[in-house]
Write a protein that holds these residues in place. Structure first.
Motif, PDB file in Angstrom:
ATOM      1  N   LEU A  38       2.642 -38.490  11.038  1.00  0.00           N
ATOM      2  CA  LEU A  38       3.576 -39.078  11.992  1.00  0.00           C
ATOM      3  C   LEU A  38       4.701 -38.124  12.374  1.00  0.00           C
ATOM      4  O   LEU A  38       5.046 -37.985  13.558  1.00  0.00           O
ATOM      5  CB  LEU A  38       4.179 -40.363  11.411  1.00  0.00           C
ATOM      6  CG  LEU A  38       5.289 -41.046  12.226  1.00  0.00           C
ATOM      7  CD1 LEU A  38       4.752 -41.524  13.576  1.00  0.00           C
ATOM      8  CD2 LEU A  38       5.891 -42.208  11.441  1.00  0.00           C
ATOM      9  N   HIS A  39       5.269 -37.431  11.397  1.00  0.00           N
ATOM     10  CA  HIS A  39       6.499 -36.678  11.634  1.00  0.00           C
ATOM     11  C   HIS A  39       6.276 -35.206  11.964  1.00  0.00           C
ATOM     12  O   HIS A  39       7.188 -34.539  12.459  1.00  0.00           O
ATOM     13  CB  HIS A  39       7.420 -36.801  10.418  1.00  0.00           C
ATOM     14  CG  HIS A  39       7.804 -38.223  10.107  1.00  0.00           C
ATOM     15  ND1 HIS A  39       8.239 -39.097  11.071  1.00  0.00           N
ATOM     16  CD2 HIS A  39       7.815 -38.915   8.929  1.00  0.00           C
ATOM     17  CE1 HIS A  39       8.514 -40.274  10.520  1.00  0.00           C
ATOM     18  NE2 HIS A  39       8.249 -40.188   9.233  1.00  0.00           N
ATOM     19  N   ALA A 263      20.808 -27.356  18.944  1.00  0.00           N
ATOM     20  CA  ALA A 263      20.530 -27.402  17.504  1.00  0.00           C
ATOM     21  C   ALA A 263      20.903 -28.779  16.977  1.00  0.00           C
ATOM     22  O   ALA A 263      22.086 -29.086  16.794  1.00  0.00           O
ATOM     23  CB  ALA A 263      21.298 -26.311  16.776  1.00  0.00           C
ATOM     24  N   PHE A 264      19.890 -29.601  16.759  1.00  0.00           N
ATOM     25  CA  PHE A 264      20.091 -30.926  16.169  1.00  0.00           C
ATOM     26  C   PHE A 264      19.760 -30.810  14.688  1.00  0.00           C
ATOM     27  O   PHE A 264      19.558 -29.731  14.146  1.00  0.00           O
ATOM     28  CB  PHE A 264      19.194 -31.946  16.885  1.00  0.00           C
ATOM     29  CG  PHE A 264      19.499 -33.388  16.564  1.00  0.00           C
ATOM     30  CD1 PHE A 264      20.782 -33.889  16.705  1.00  0.00           C
ATOM     31  CD2 PHE A 264      18.499 -34.243  16.133  1.00  0.00           C
ATOM     32  CE1 PHE A 264      21.068 -35.219  16.430  1.00  0.00           C
ATOM     33  CE2 PHE A 264      18.761 -35.576  15.863  1.00  0.00           C
ATOM     34  CZ  PHE A 264      20.045 -36.068  16.007  1.00  0.00           C
ATOM     35  N   MET A 265      19.689 -31.905  14.005  1.00  0.00           N
ATOM     36  CA  MET A 265      19.346 -31.908  12.594  1.00  0.00           C
ATOM     37  C   MET A 265      17.853 -31.632  12.415  1.00  0.00           C
ATOM     38  O   MET A 265      17.061 -31.886  13.323  1.00  0.00           O
ATOM     39  CB  MET A 265      19.727 -33.254  11.987  1.00  0.00           C
ATOM     40  CG  MET A 265      21.192 -33.600  12.245  1.00  0.00           C
ATOM     41  SD  MET A 265      21.577 -35.321  11.952  1.00  0.00           S
ATOM     42  CE  MET A 265      21.760 -35.298  10.182  1.00  0.00           C
ATOM     43  N   ASN A 266      17.475 -31.107  11.263  1.00  0.00           N
ATOM     44  CA  ASN A 266      16.085 -30.753  11.008  1.00  0.00           C
ATOM     45  C   ASN A 266      15.271 -31.988  10.644  1.00  0.00           C
ATOM     46  O   ASN A 266      14.864 -32.187   9.499  1.00  0.00           O
ATOM     47  CB  ASN A 266      16.005 -29.702   9.895  1.00  0.00           C
ATOM     48  CG  ASN A 266      16.648 -28.400  10.291  1.00  0.00           C
ATOM     49  OD1 ASN A 266      16.879 -28.142  11.474  1.00  0.00           O
ATOM     50  ND2 ASN A 266      16.947 -27.565   9.322  1.00  0.00           N
ATOM     51  N   TYR A 267      15.054 -32.802  11.666  1.00  0.00           N
ATOM     52  CA  TYR A 267      14.344 -34.064  11.510  1.00  0.00           C
ATOM     53  C   TYR A 267      12.940 -33.944  12.111  1.00  0.00           C
ATOM     54  O   TYR A 267      12.526 -32.897  12.581  1.00  0.00           O
ATOM     55  CB  TYR A 267      15.114 -35.182  12.208  1.00  0.00           C
ATOM     56  CG  TYR A 267      16.271 -35.768  11.421  1.00  0.00           C
ATOM     57  CD1 TYR A 267      16.688 -35.212  10.207  1.00  0.00           C
ATOM     58  CD2 TYR A 267      16.956 -36.887  11.891  1.00  0.00           C
ATOM     59  CE1 TYR A 267      17.739 -35.762   9.497  1.00  0.00           C
ATOM     60  CE2 TYR A 267      18.009 -37.439  11.184  1.00  0.00           C
ATOM     61  CZ  TYR A 267      18.400 -36.877   9.984  1.00  0.00           C
ATOM     62  OH  TYR A 267      19.447 -37.425   9.286  1.00  0.00           O
ATOM     63  N   GLU A 270       9.558 -36.627  16.577  1.00  0.00           N
ATOM     64  CA  GLU A 270       9.869 -37.767  17.445  1.00  0.00           C
ATOM     65  C   GLU A 270      11.353 -38.104  17.408  1.00  0.00           C
ATOM     66  O   GLU A 270      11.939 -38.519  18.426  1.00  0.00           O
ATOM     67  CB  GLU A 270       9.021 -38.997  17.066  1.00  0.00           C
ATOM     68  CG  GLU A 270       9.436 -39.774  15.826  1.00  0.00           C
ATOM     69  CD  GLU A 270       8.917 -39.156  14.536  1.00  0.00           C
ATOM     70  OE1 GLU A 270       9.073 -39.798  13.481  1.00  0.00           O
ATOM     71  OE2 GLU A 270       8.371 -38.035  14.570  1.00  0.00           O
ATOM     72  N   ILE A 271      12.020 -37.923  16.262  1.00  0.00           N
ATOM     73  CA  ILE A 271      13.451 -38.211  16.190  1.00  0.00           C
ATOM     74  C   ILE A 271      14.244 -37.204  17.012  1.00  0.00           C
ATOM     75  O   ILE A 271      15.146 -37.573  17.769  1.00  0.00           O
ATOM     76  CB  ILE A 271      13.928 -38.223  14.726  1.00  0.00           C
ATOM     77  CG1 ILE A 271      13.358 -39.437  13.982  1.00  0.00           C
ATOM     78  CG2 ILE A 271      15.458 -38.249  14.662  1.00  0.00           C
ATOM     79  CD1 ILE A 271      13.745 -39.506  12.521  1.00  0.00           C
ATOM     80  N   CYS A 276      17.803 -36.958  20.643  1.00  0.00           N
ATOM     81  CA  CYS A 276      18.603 -35.817  21.098  1.00  0.00           C
ATOM     82  C   CYS A 276      18.156 -35.278  22.454  1.00  0.00           C
ATOM     83  O   CYS A 276      18.894 -35.346  23.429  1.00  0.00           O
ATOM     84  CB  CYS A 276      18.556 -34.714  20.046  1.00  0.00           C
ATOM     85  SG  CYS A 276      19.515 -33.244  20.455  1.00  0.00           S
ATOM     86  N   MET A 277      16.943 -34.739  22.529  1.00  0.00           N
ATOM     87  CA  MET A 277      16.530 -34.028  23.732  1.00  0.00           C
ATOM     88  C   MET A 277      16.349 -34.954  24.935  1.00  0.00           C
ATOM     89  O   MET A 277      16.680 -34.577  26.062  1.00  0.00           O
ATOM     90  CB  MET A 277      15.255 -33.235  23.451  1.00  0.00           C
ATOM     91  CG  MET A 277      15.399 -32.237  22.299  1.00  0.00           C
ATOM     92  SD  MET A 277      16.851 -31.151  22.425  1.00  0.00           S
ATOM     93  CE  MET A 277      16.400 -30.127  23.822  1.00  0.00           C
TER      94      MET A 277
END
Length: 347
Positions: A38-39, A263-267, A270-271, A276-277
């Motif tokens: 999934l991730h 630069a978002f969090m290293n998630y 899909e998150i 974010c994007m």
């Protein structure tokens, strides 16, 4: 808040050489196969028995060297952390004071969760501008999640925990990047999202209770969501993200289309895309997810690790704009915009 004449002159990082792949974690039974599919994460950086303050020291030394600064130039040291750093009751920044910067530098630890580096940026920028003659501030973040009360592979929904440290040197004179704006807001009505129904006393760590944001999040959704309060809280978090981004872009005098990278969090994929994007109407190719997925969510270090990676790989050049964005328990939403003014001398 918009800042004038505030620059980043050095960046330092410490990422352990050991990267444990998701495939290995699934094979060992540490990470659910369905989550892996999934991730679309790739692995997590694992520091073994290297203490977080030792990683912080490595990153801080590198940042000062790259900035061309001596420890005596520093006016402030801020140490951001999200997990236990050493003996309880002992301040980890004192380790850096003893081994690097000395005891005359004003120093403190920041416990603002994954948004600690943003709070450090805001505090440091204000401190440097508070009086003439202040020169530089050292901002550090470090965590090692390989402890008995933390399961890095089930830490939170949509991410796994990685070990790392990152450091910035903030100055009032010229650096390779200019800090344009930093903003933070708190969605107080969502505070329970990261607390769940866990009692406030005695603190969980004192009775050997394992920490899991996944369990707390599920509990919040199960017990609070039916009342409608949880849905409203989650909406407010997303709205806060929008407002923070709009404020940052307005203060920086740019639009989302002007952003070279985000630069978002290293998630999970899909998150990062949905939270974010999509918010920015930008493609995933402008995110740092491709890098972040390889090392895991490294606490308050994520965005600075990505900045260092982008610089080292030539993906940020003079004139480029970088948006750093994150969320943390509380629930806080933070962001910063920097513009690259020069090619760092170490590149």
């Amino acid at each position: 808040m918009r800042y004038a004449d505030t620059y980043i002159s050095g960046v330092g990082t410490f990422v352990p050489r050991t990267i444990v792949s998701v495939e290995k974690a699934v094979a060992k039974g540490w990470y659910p196969a369905e989550d892996a599919e999934l991730h679309n994460l790739a692995g997590a950086a694992v520091a073994g028995e290297t203490p977080a303050p030792e990683m912080a020291l490595h990153a801080a030394r590198a940042a000062l060297k790259r900035a061309g600064r001596a420890p005596g130039d520093l006016d402030l040291l801020l140490y951001a952390s999200t997990w236990h750093q050493g003996p309880d009751g002992w301040p980890p920044h004192s380790y850096l004071q003893r081994h690097l910067v000395g005891g005359n530098v004003l120093a403190t630890e920041i416990r603002q969760g994954c948004n600690g580096m943003f709070i450090a940026l805001e505090l440091a920028a204000g401190h440097l501008s508070s009086a003439p003659g202040k020169q530089a501030a050292l901002l550090v973040a470090a965590d090692n999640y390989g402890t008995p009360l933390m399961d890095r592979w089930r830490m939170g929904p949509g991410y796994v925990g990685g070990d790392a440290a990152a450091a910035l040197v903030l100055t009032r004179d010229q650096g390779f990047a200019r800090l344009l704006s930093v903003r933070t807001t708190t969605v107080a009505e969502a505070e329970e999202l990261h607390r769940g129904s866990e009692p406030l006393f005695p603190p969980g760590v004192t009775v050997g209770r394992r920490m899991s944001f996944t369990a707390r999040n599920e509990q919040f959704r199960r017990d609070v969501m039916p009342s409608g309060d949880a849905t409203a809280a989650l909406f407010h978090i997303q709205r806060a993200l929008v407002e923070v981004v709009e404020g940052l872009l307005d203060e920086s005098g740019i639009t989302a289309a002007d952003l070279t990278r985000v630069a978002f969090m290293n998630y999970s994929e899909e998150i990062v895309e949905q939270r974010c994007m999509a918010l920015l109407d930008l493609p995933m190719s402008r995110s740092t997810w491709d890098y972040g997925r390889t090392i895991g969510h490294c606490g308050a270090s994520d965005q600075v690790l990505s900045l260092d990676h982008l610089l080292a790989t030539g993906q940020l050049r003079p004139g480029d704009h970088l948006l750093m964005l994150g969320t943390g328990p509380g629930v806080t939403v933070s962001g910063a915009v920097i513009t690259i003014t020069d090619t760092p001398q170490w590149i």
